[in-house]
Scaffold this active site. Structure first.
Site, mmCIF file in Angstrom:
data_model
loop_
_atom_site.group_PDB
_atom_site.id
_atom_site.type_symbol
_atom_site.label_atom_id
_atom_site.label_comp_id
_atom_site.label_asym_id
_atom_site.label_seq_id
_atom_site.Cartn_x
_atom_site.Cartn_y
_atom_site.Cartn_z
ATOM 1 N N ASP A 350 66.356 56.496 29.884
ATOM 2 C CA ASP A 350 67.335 57.227 30.674
ATOM 3 C C ASP A 350 67.516 56.549 32.031
ATOM 4 O OD1 ASP A 350 68.921 59.744 31.210
ATOM 5 O OD2 ASP A 350 67.387 59.961 32.764
ATOM 6 N N GLU A 386 69.909 52.884 28.907
ATOM 7 C CA GLU A 386 71.129 53.534 29.387
ATOM 8 C C GLU A 386 71.456 52.798 30.687
ATOM 9 O OE1 GLU A 386 72.778 58.006 30.233
ATOM 10 O OE2 GLU A 386 70.901 57.426 31.214
#
Length: 707
Positions: A350, A386
């Site tokens: 993330d 990401e």
């Protein structure tokens, strides 16, 4: 009365040796570290020892007689000087950053804050109340486990198809999961659950965060929860709510079953921030152990805010400081633990740009990215970034180093826009179909580095993408202000549910168009769980706080359309597996190969002629063909390919168009494998000749295979 010996400064955390437990805690600025031991319920302190030794900024000690199941917490002494970046407060019981298990939940009371809430001096004040009754306790674990599948399937990247899903959402309404196991790893480990994913043709399950996370106070006040889990408090521990029994063995058994079904397990991990927030946040772990080391703090000096305040490149209040060697060690130790001890096959990071940030900004040669690349355990794992954060220069799609794959939101936005009917998107779509070589074809990276997706946990699911023009997030309690407004969605004529058969047929076709584009493009496809049968979130495109029917998969409600869509997905993944030109391991160029006298990819206009720049520049171009030549070389060696050629035709126009079929390397005959105007091919044995005009239905996609 606990007895303590010198112990060792490694490994960090609480380690059971068979004779007792060794405790080792890093803190560069502490003056004393105490270990508090609690009863089985975690309510009453039964003993306390000060770690006697300090080696290389690690406090350590060995306590004979302690064993697995021991509940404990830390109290760390040192200066309370927020303006200098230090927030030590021994009145606050802290979680060990290396704890392998937690028990209990955070209670949002004033006692868990290091300062006195409401005091006129704010975070400069000092709170003397004990936080122990209101915070989780750490648990010593026994890591022994008898693996039946000691080695995972090790799927090659070019054959990888990722299925993103959620432990609770996937299992809470699954009829094959006993009620008492729903929402847990034990429930997900049921054969019927895993068999569905494998039979879809997926190879790898990507789970939303399962590391220990908490729900923030502002959600609890509204009766909501942190459903997605992007607020990690323990990087080595599991979230207790996903365990039917309070043992890490349940997760290991789940991984073992995943591997038994020939699937990989990828974990979505959050190493960019913690739930301790900014200077006004609680003191739960890192902030009280060594705030100045664990977090990126604002620089001091003239006209500078100073280290009382936090750099907030994550948008959550704080940012972990991976430039610090001990913080970098903690993250890489955590990753190695999940691979070596828990047998996980990979990770999706993330806000991964954070992990590549140094003091000067994002650096693809940054310490964390370099450490992953050279680490023999992590280098053989799947690493997915990401590639963005909200800091300066935070958008880095294509900017990560070799060995990394990246979520490609350019693919998502372009494919959505093309099938929505936006003008001027054909050229961009062609780039996406070939794994976005303009972004990823560098330094020897391969097409698999582009993780293609159209939907993900964040945003619309597929059925909602074709059913809503606008987000409907009222259930989140923020007056529909949260979530993205630029969704590039189209409701096909009616907002939300409808009984109109024409609109339902169009929505079904659009879903097939989007799925076919995703699963037949070069690169690594990622399918959002539930999209295979048309799951809806009722227009909510930000269901991060909805642990209910909005997010849970309605398996029992799958109707004929849903079953037909599942069959369609299986057909697409079968084509991808059996037609190697759909998953090349090198980038397509479109250049003419003089040695083999062939192009690997040719772009065709409706009249069968090769497209020129005028076609690409024309904003009205919404129909074109992509000829993948099976005779093109599959590697750098000039060897004639032996694969079958494939023709894909994309028509986003609102009218039917005639498309003239080309010849291919093996001759002139084609068979039809996909026509999204049909739920299934009516006559799969029909043969079409080169030069023949095939009528392509409005808003539809074709796949023809060399006969």
């Amino acid at each position: 009365m606990l007895h303590v010996e010198e112990g060792l400064p490694h490994p960090l955390g609480a380690t059971y040796t068979g004779q007792g437990v060794n405790f080792a805690v890093f803190s560069a600025h502490a003056t004393k570290v105490e270990v508090c031991v609690y009863d089985e319920g975690g309510r009453h302190e039964t003993g306390r020892v000060a770690l006697p030794e300090y080696t290389d900024e690690v406090w350590h000690g060995f306590v004979p007689g302690l064993g697995p199941g021991t509940r404990y917490g830390l109290r760390v002494h040192g200066p309370y000087a927020p303006q200098e970046g230090h927030r030590f407060n021994p009145n606050k019981l802290l979680l060990d950053p290396y704890a392998k298990a937690h028990m209990g939940e955070v209670q949002w009371v004033p006692e868990i804050f290091g300062y006195t809430v409401g005091h006129e001096d704010g975070d400069l004040s000092f709170d003397e109340r004990d936080s122990a009754p209101f915070v989780p306790k750490c648990v010593v674990v026994d890591s022994r486990f008898e693996w039946k599948q000691p080695i995972g399937p090790r799927i090659p990247w070019e054959r990888t198809l990722i299925y993103e899903t959620h432990v609770r959402g996937h299992t809470m309404r699954h009829p094959a999961v006993p009620e008492h196991l729903r929402g847990t790893f034990a429930g997900f480990a049921q054969d019927e659950v895993l068999r569905h994913i494998r039979e879809l043709g997926m190879t790898s399950i990507e789970l939303l965060p399962v590391q220990r996370f908490i729900t923030q106070a502002f959600l609890e006040e509204k009766g909501l929860v942190n459903y997605w889990g992007y607020d990690t408090l323990g990087f080595f521990a599991l979230t207790p709510k996903y365990l039917h029994e309070p043992s890490i063995d349940e997760f290991k058994y789940f991984v073992d079953r995943v591997h038994a079904h020939g699937l990989e397990l990828i974990l979505d991990v959050v190493y960019n921030h913690t739930p301790e927030g900014n200077e006004l946040g609680p003191t739960l772990s890192f902030k009280g152990i060594d705030n100045a080391s664990y977090y990126r703090l604002m620089p001091g000096g003239e006209d500078a805010p100073g280290p009382r305040y936090y750099i907030n490149d994550t948008g959550t209040g704080n940012t972990l400081n991976l430039s610090h060697p001990r913080v970098l060690q903690m993250v890489t130790d955590s990753l190695r633990y999940w691979v070596s001890e828990m047998h996980v096959d990979g990770f999706r990071f993330d806000l991964a740009t954070i992990l590549g940030r140094e003091d000067h900004g994002f650096d693809e040669g940054g310490g964390f990215l370099d450490s992953c690349r050279q680490d023999p355990v992590l280098a053989s794992s799947k690493l997915i970034a990401e590639p963005w954060d909200c800091g300066p220069g935070g958008y880095q799609v294509g900017g990560f180093p070799p060995g990394w794959a990246e979520w490609n939101d350019h693919f998502r936005d372009t494919v959505r826009a093309f099938w929505k009917g936006d003008e001027g998107t054909a050229a961009a779509l062609a780039g996406c179909l070939t794994a976005s070589a303009d972004r990823f074809d560098r330094r020897g990276r391969r097409p698999w580095a582009s993780v293609n997706f159209i939907t993900a946990h964040d945003g619309y699911c597929l059925a909602d993408l074709v059913s809503y023009n606008d987000k409907h997030n009222e259930a989140n309690g923020e007056d529909n202000r949260d979530g993205h407004s630029d969704n590039r969605s189209w409701n096909c004529g009616v907002e939300g549910p409808t009984d109109d058969p024409e609109i339902l047929a169009l929505r079904a076709r659009q879903q097939r168009n989007l799925l076919a584009t995703l699963l037949l493009s070069q690169g690594t496809p990622m399918l959002l769980g539930g999209d295979e049968f048309g799951r809806t979130q009722q227009g909510n495109n930000n269901a991060y706080c909805q642990d209910n029917e909005i997010s849970w998969f309605d398996w029992a409600g799958i109707d004929d359309r849903g079953r037909a869509l599942i069959a369609f997905v299986k057909h697409l993944t079968h084509l991808r597996e059996t037609l190697p030109v759909l998953r090349r391991n090198r980038f397509l160029t479109g250049a003419f190969d003089e040695e083999l006298q062939v192009k690997d990819v040719t772009w065709l206009a409706c009249d069968g002629a090769e497209m020129d720049q005028a076609h690409w520049d024309d904003p009205r171009t919404r129909c074109f063909g992509m000829l993948l030549e099976g005779h093109a070389r599959a590697t750098a060696i000039a060897r004639r390919g032996l694969d079958r050629s494939v023709l894909l035709v994309f028509n986003a126009w609102e009218d039917a168009l005639d498309f003239r079929l080309p010849a291919h390397g093996d001759g002139t005959r084609w068979t039809l494998a996909v026509d999204t105007a049909q739920e299934a091919i009516e006559d799969p044995d029909a043969v079409f000749e080169a030069g023949q005009a095939y009528t392509v239905t409005a808003r539809s996609l074709l796949v023809l295979v060399a006969a």
